[in-house]
Design a protein around this motif. Structure first.
Motif, PDB file in Angstrom:
ATOM      1  N   ASN A  34       0.740  -1.122   0.151  1.00 59.59           N
ATOM      2  CA  ASN A  34       0.054  -0.142   0.120  1.00 59.59           C
ATOM      3  C   ASN A  34       0.806   1.167   0.090  1.00 59.59           C
ATOM      4  OD1 ASN A  34      -2.147  -1.590   0.132  1.00 59.59           O
ATOM      5  ND2 ASN A  34      -2.326  -1.718   2.330  1.00 59.59           N
ATOM      6  N   GLY A  35       1.937   1.368  -0.721  1.00 59.16           N
ATOM      7  CA  GLY A  35       2.813   2.576  -0.893  1.00 59.16           C
ATOM      8  C   GLY A  35       3.576   2.885   0.071  1.00 59.16           C
ATOM      9  N   ARG A  36       4.021   1.543   0.987  1.00 60.14           N
ATOM     10  CA  ARG A  36       5.026   1.860   1.953  1.00 60.14           C
ATOM     11  C   ARG A  36       6.517   1.860   1.391  1.00 60.14           C
ATOM     12  NH1 ARG A  36       6.339  -1.897   7.245  1.00 60.14           N
ATOM     13  NH2 ARG A  36       8.207  -0.563   7.684  1.00 60.14           N
ATOM     14  N   TYR A  37       6.581   1.111   0.140  1.00 61.93           N
ATOM     15  CA  TYR A  37       7.700   0.865  -0.278  1.00 61.93           C
ATOM     16  C   TYR A  37       7.958   1.422  -1.651  1.00 61.93           C
ATOM     17  CZ  TYR A  37       8.389  -2.715   3.173  1.00 61.93           C
ATOM     18  OH  TYR A  37       8.471  -3.473   4.269  1.00 61.93           O
ATOM     19  N   ALA A  38       8.976   2.228  -2.070  1.00 58.24           N
ATOM     20  CA  ALA A  38       9.176   2.646  -3.419  1.00 58.24           C
ATOM     21  C   ALA A  38      10.220   1.963  -4.154  1.00 58.24           C
ATOM     22  CB  ALA A  38       9.565   4.084  -3.207  1.00 58.24           C
ATOM     23  N   LEU A  39       9.685   1.318  -5.287  1.00 57.34           N
ATOM     24  CA  LEU A  39      10.547   0.567  -6.047  1.00 57.34           C
ATOM     25  C   LEU A  39      11.218   1.202  -7.160  1.00 57.34           C
ATOM     26  CD1 LEU A  39       8.113  -2.509  -6.088  1.00 57.34           C
ATOM     27  CD2 LEU A  39      10.041  -2.260  -4.494  1.00 57.34           C
ATOM     28  N   SER A  40      12.668   0.770  -7.488  1.00 56.94           N
ATOM     29  CA  SER A  40      13.258   1.344  -8.552  1.00 56.94           C
ATOM     30  C   SER A  40      14.049   0.119  -9.267  1.00 56.94           C
ATOM     31  CB  SER A  40      14.321   2.221  -8.209  1.00 56.94           C
ATOM     32  OG  SER A  40      13.637   3.389  -7.558  1.00 56.94           O
ATOM     33  N   PRO A  41      14.023   0.119 -10.573  1.00 56.47           N
ATOM     34  CA  PRO A  41      14.544  -0.910 -11.329  1.00 56.47           C
ATOM     35  C   PRO A  41      16.104  -0.843 -11.147  1.00 56.47           C
ATOM     36  CG  PRO A  41      12.991   0.147 -12.894  1.00 56.47           C
ATOM     37  CD  PRO A  41      13.011   0.803 -11.341  1.00 56.47           C
ATOM     38  N   ALA A  42      16.716  -2.040 -10.699  1.00 56.55           N
ATOM     39  CA  ALA A  42      18.170  -1.930 -10.669  1.00 56.55           C
ATOM     40  C   ALA A  42      18.769  -3.248 -11.314  1.00 56.55           C
ATOM     41  CB  ALA A  42      18.535  -1.853  -9.170  1.00 56.55           C
ATOM     42  N   GLY A  43      19.498  -3.380 -12.196  1.00 63.16           N
ATOM     43  CA  GLY A  43      20.062  -4.438 -12.780  1.00 63.16           C
ATOM     44  C   GLY A  43      18.982  -5.408 -12.886  1.00 63.16           C
ATOM     45  N   ASP A  44      19.080  -6.886 -12.511  1.00 67.18           N
ATOM     46  CA  ASP A  44      18.000  -7.824 -12.732  1.00 67.18           C
ATOM     47  C   ASP A  44      17.153  -7.934 -11.565  1.00 67.18           C
ATOM     48  OD1 ASP A  44      19.882  -8.754 -10.560  1.00 67.18           O
ATOM     49  OD2 ASP A  44      19.686 -10.922 -11.251  1.00 67.18           O
ATOM     50  N   GLY A  45      16.957  -6.837 -10.945  1.00 72.27           N
ATOM     51  CA  GLY A  45      15.819  -6.671  -9.668  1.00 72.27           C
ATOM     52  C   GLY A  45      15.404  -5.230  -9.440  1.00 72.27           C
ATOM     53  N   PHE A  46      15.270  -4.956  -8.251  1.00 72.11           N
ATOM     54  CA  PHE A  46      14.703  -3.574  -7.861  1.00 72.11           C
ATOM     55  C   PHE A  46      15.531  -3.258  -6.532  1.00 72.11           C
ATOM     56  CE2 PHE A  46      11.114  -5.590 -10.019  1.00 72.11           C
ATOM     57  CZ  PHE A  46      10.957  -4.629 -10.992  1.00 72.11           C
ATOM     58  N   LEU A  47      15.524  -1.985  -6.293  1.00 67.40           N
ATOM     59  CA  LEU A  47      15.942  -1.466  -4.960  1.00 67.40           C
ATOM     60  C   LEU A  47      14.688  -0.890  -4.319  1.00 67.40           C
ATOM     61  CD1 LEU A  47      18.717   0.997  -5.668  1.00 67.40           C
ATOM     62  CD2 LEU A  47      18.946  -1.100  -4.272  1.00 67.40           C
ATOM     63  N   ARG A  48      14.413  -1.187  -3.127  1.00 69.24           N
ATOM     64  CA  ARG A  48      13.231  -0.886  -2.268  1.00 69.24           C
ATOM     65  C   ARG A  48      13.481  -0.151  -1.301  1.00 69.24           C
ATOM     66  NH1 ARG A  48      10.167  -5.912   0.842  1.00 69.24           N
ATOM     67  NH2 ARG A  48      12.103  -5.367   2.334  1.00 69.24           N
ATOM     68  N   LEU A  49      12.771   0.964  -1.131  1.00 75.62           N
ATOM     69  CA  LEU A  49      13.124   1.925  -0.104  1.00 75.62           C
ATOM     70  C   LEU A  49      11.797   1.897   0.880  1.00 75.62           C
ATOM     71  CD1 LEU A  49      14.150   4.568   0.999  1.00 75.62           C
ATOM     72  CD2 LEU A  49      12.955   5.982  -0.527  1.00 75.62           C
ATOM     73  N   ASP A  50      12.140   1.557   2.033  1.00 80.58           N
ATOM     74  CA  ASP A  50      11.174   1.759   2.764  1.00 80.58           C
ATOM     75  C   ASP A  50      10.811   3.350   3.353  1.00 80.58           C
ATOM     76  OD1 ASP A  50       9.452   1.267   4.996  1.00 80.58           O
ATOM     77  OD2 ASP A  50      10.331  -0.250   5.885  1.00 80.58           O
ATOM     78  N   THR A  51       9.668   3.808   2.923  1.00 77.82           N
ATOM     79  CA  THR A  51       9.412   5.052   3.180  1.00 77.82           C
ATOM     80  C   THR A  51       8.945   5.354   4.886  1.00 77.82           C
ATOM     81  OG1 THR A  51       7.038   4.767   2.616  1.00 77.82           O
ATOM     82  CG2 THR A  51       8.530   5.478   0.817  1.00 77.82           C
TER      83      THR A  51
END
Length: 167
Positions: A34-51
Protein backbone atom coordinates in the motif's frame (compact mmCIF):
# COMPACT_ATOMS: atom_id res chain seq x y z
CA UNK A 1 -16.52 -31.79 -27.39
CA UNK A 2 -17.91 -28.88 -25.30
CA UNK A 3 -18.47 -29.42 -21.59
CA UNK A 4 -21.81 -28.29 -20.27
CA UNK A 5 -21.65 -26.46 -16.93
CA UNK A 6 -24.23 -24.82 -14.82
CA UNK A 7 -23.86 -21.01 -14.45
CA UNK A 8 -22.79 -21.32 -10.80
CA UNK A 9 -20.06 -23.87 -11.64
CA UNK A 10 -18.92 -21.69 -14.53
CA UNK A 11 -18.60 -18.59 -12.30
CA UNK A 12 -16.67 -20.65 -9.72
CA UNK A 13 -14.30 -21.89 -12.46
CA UNK A 14 -13.78 -18.33 -13.76
CA UNK A 15 -13.12 -17.08 -10.22
CA UNK A 16 -10.59 -19.86 -9.68
CA UNK A 17 -8.80 -18.98 -12.93
CA UNK A 18 -8.75 -15.26 -12.03
CA UNK A 19 -7.42 -16.00 -8.53
CA UNK A 20 -4.64 -18.20 -9.90
CA UNK A 21 -3.77 -15.51 -12.49
CA UNK A 22 -3.72 -12.90 -9.70
CA UNK A 23 -1.34 -15.08 -7.68
CA UNK A 24 0.89 -15.52 -10.71
CA UNK A 25 1.02 -11.79 -11.42
CA UNK A 26 1.68 -11.04 -7.75
CA UNK A 27 4.99 -12.87 -8.11
CA UNK A 28 6.17 -10.73 -11.05
CA UNK A 29 7.26 -7.80 -8.82
CA UNK A 30 7.84 -7.41 -5.09
CA UNK A 31 4.92 -6.28 -2.94
CA UNK A 32 4.74 -2.55 -2.21
CA UNK A 33 2.39 -2.87 0.81
CA UNK A 34 0.00 0.00 0.00
CA UNK A 35 2.69 2.52 -0.93
CA UNK A 36 5.00 1.89 2.01
CA UNK A 37 7.79 0.86 -0.35
CA UNK A 38 9.11 2.73 -3.38
CA UNK A 39 10.63 0.46 -6.03
CA UNK A 40 13.25 1.36 -8.62
CA UNK A 41 14.57 -1.04 -11.27
CA UNK A 42 18.20 -1.97 -10.69
CA UNK A 43 20.03 -4.62 -12.71
CA UNK A 44 18.07 -7.87 -12.63
CA UNK A 45 15.87 -6.79 -9.72
CA UNK A 46 14.72 -3.76 -7.80
CA UNK A 47 15.89 -1.39 -5.10
CA UNK A 48 13.22 -1.09 -2.43
CA UNK A 49 13.04 1.99 -0.21
CA UNK A 50 10.99 1.69 2.96
CA UNK A 51 9.38 5.14 3.16
CA UNK A 52 8.66 4.74 6.88
CA UNK A 53 12.10 3.71 8.12
CA UNK A 54 14.40 4.78 5.26
CA UNK A 55 15.88 1.28 4.94
CA UNK A 56 17.03 0.26 1.45
CA UNK A 57 16.90 -3.34 0.21
CA UNK A 58 17.84 -5.12 -2.99
CA UNK A 59 15.11 -7.41 -4.29
CA UNK A 60 15.71 -10.21 -6.79
CA UNK A 61 13.50 -12.93 -8.20
CA UNK A 62 14.87 -16.44 -7.81
CA UNK A 63 13.32 -19.86 -8.36
CA UNK A 64 11.73 -19.73 -4.90
CA UNK A 65 10.22 -16.25 -5.45
CA UNK A 66 11.16 -12.70 -4.56
CA UNK A 67 13.72 -12.13 -1.83
CA UNK A 68 14.78 -8.76 -0.47
CA UNK A 69 18.02 -8.24 1.43
CA UNK A 70 18.83 -5.15 3.47
CA UNK A 71 21.64 -3.00 2.08
CA UNK A 72 24.29 -2.24 4.75
CA UNK A 73 23.68 1.23 6.16
CA UNK A 74 26.72 3.43 6.80
CA UNK A 75 24.58 5.87 8.77
CA UNK A 76 23.91 3.28 11.48
CA UNK A 77 27.65 2.66 11.86
CA UNK A 78 28.32 6.41 12.00
CA UNK A 79 25.61 6.93 14.61
CA UNK A 80 27.08 4.11 16.72
CA UNK A 81 30.55 5.70 16.49
CA UNK A 82 29.17 9.14 17.41
CA UNK A 83 27.42 7.60 20.42
CA UNK A 84 30.61 5.85 21.51
CA UNK A 85 32.63 9.08 21.19
CA UNK A 86 30.03 11.03 23.18
CA UNK A 87 30.23 8.48 25.99
CA UNK A 88 34.05 8.68 25.94
CA UNK A 89 33.90 12.48 25.94
CA UNK A 90 31.55 12.54 28.94
CA UNK A 91 33.80 10.08 30.76
CA UNK A 92 36.92 12.19 30.09
CA UNK A 93 35.13 15.38 31.17
CA UNK A 94 34.21 13.65 34.43
CA UNK A 95 37.80 12.53 34.99
CA UNK A 96 39.09 16.04 34.25
CA UNK A 97 36.57 17.58 36.62
CA UNK A 98 37.60 15.10 39.34
CA UNK A 99 41.30 16.02 38.99
CA UNK A 100 40.84 19.79 39.04
CA UNK A 101 37.47 20.81 40.47
CA UNK A 102 38.04 24.49 39.60
CA UNK A 103 38.77 23.75 35.92
CA UNK A 104 36.05 24.82 33.52
CA UNK A 105 35.54 22.17 30.85
CA UNK A 106 32.59 23.65 28.97
CA UNK A 107 34.15 26.99 28.02
CA UNK A 108 36.61 27.64 25.20
CA UNK A 109 40.14 28.66 26.05
CA UNK A 110 40.79 32.43 25.88
CA UNK A 111 42.55 33.71 22.77
CA UNK A 112 45.80 35.54 23.35
CA UNK A 113 46.14 37.03 19.86
CA UNK A 114 45.04 40.65 20.06
CA UNK A 115 44.91 41.08 16.25
CA UNK A 116 42.15 38.52 15.84
CA UNK A 117 39.89 39.89 18.55
CA UNK A 118 37.40 42.49 17.35
CA UNK A 119 37.56 45.84 19.06
CA UNK A 120 34.36 47.60 19.98
CA UNK A 121 33.74 51.31 19.77
CA UNK A 122 30.45 53.15 20.04
CA UNK A 123 28.45 49.92 20.18
CA UNK A 124 29.83 48.67 16.83
CA UNK A 125 32.21 45.83 16.21
CA UNK A 126 35.29 46.87 14.27
CA UNK A 127 38.26 44.80 13.27
CA UNK A 128 41.55 46.61 13.02
CA UNK A 129 44.11 45.17 10.66
CA UNK A 130 47.61 46.68 10.86
CA UNK A 131 49.01 47.90 7.53
CA UNK A 132 52.39 46.62 6.33
CA UNK A 133 55.40 48.77 7.14
CA UNK A 134 57.56 50.49 4.49
CA UNK A 135 60.18 47.79 5.00
CA UNK A 136 57.60 45.07 4.33
CA UNK A 137 56.45 46.89 1.18
CA UNK A 138 60.05 47.23 -0.07
CA UNK A 139 60.65 43.49 0.46
CA UNK A 140 57.43 42.62 -1.38
CA UNK A 141 58.25 44.94 -4.32
CA UNK A 142 61.76 43.50 -4.56
CA UNK A 143 60.36 39.98 -4.66
CA UNK A 144 57.82 40.87 -7.40
CA UNK A 145 60.52 42.64 -9.44
CA UNK A 146 62.87 39.62 -9.27
CA UNK A 147 60.03 37.26 -10.21
CA UNK A 148 59.06 39.47 -13.17
CA UNK A 149 62.67 39.63 -14.45
CA UNK A 150 63.00 35.83 -14.21
CA UNK A 151 59.76 35.41 -16.12
CA UNK A 152 60.96 37.73 -18.93
CA UNK A 153 64.33 35.92 -19.07
CA UNK A 154 62.58 32.58 -19.30
CA UNK A 155 60.31 33.81 -22.11
CA UNK A 156 63.36 35.12 -24.05
CA UNK A 157 65.13 31.76 -23.61
CA UNK A 158 62.09 29.85 -24.88
CA UNK A 159 61.84 32.19 -27.87
CA UNK A 160 65.57 31.75 -28.67
CA UNK A 161 65.30 27.98 -28.37
CA UNK A 162 62.25 27.83 -30.64
CA UNK A 163 63.98 30.04 -33.32
CA UNK A 164 67.15 27.98 -33.26
CA UNK A 165 69.19 30.56 -31.40
CA UNK A 166 68.17 33.49 -33.63
CA UNK A 167 66.19 36.48 -32.36
Amino acid sequence: MPIAMSPSKLSIAIAAVLISCGAATAQTTPDTENGRYALSPAGDGFLRLDTRTGAVSTCTNSSSGWACYLVPDERAALDAEIGRLQVDNDKLRGELAARAPSAKTDEALPKSDQLKQPKTAEGERKIEIPLPSDRDMDRMMSFVERAWRRLIEMANRVQRDSNGGKI
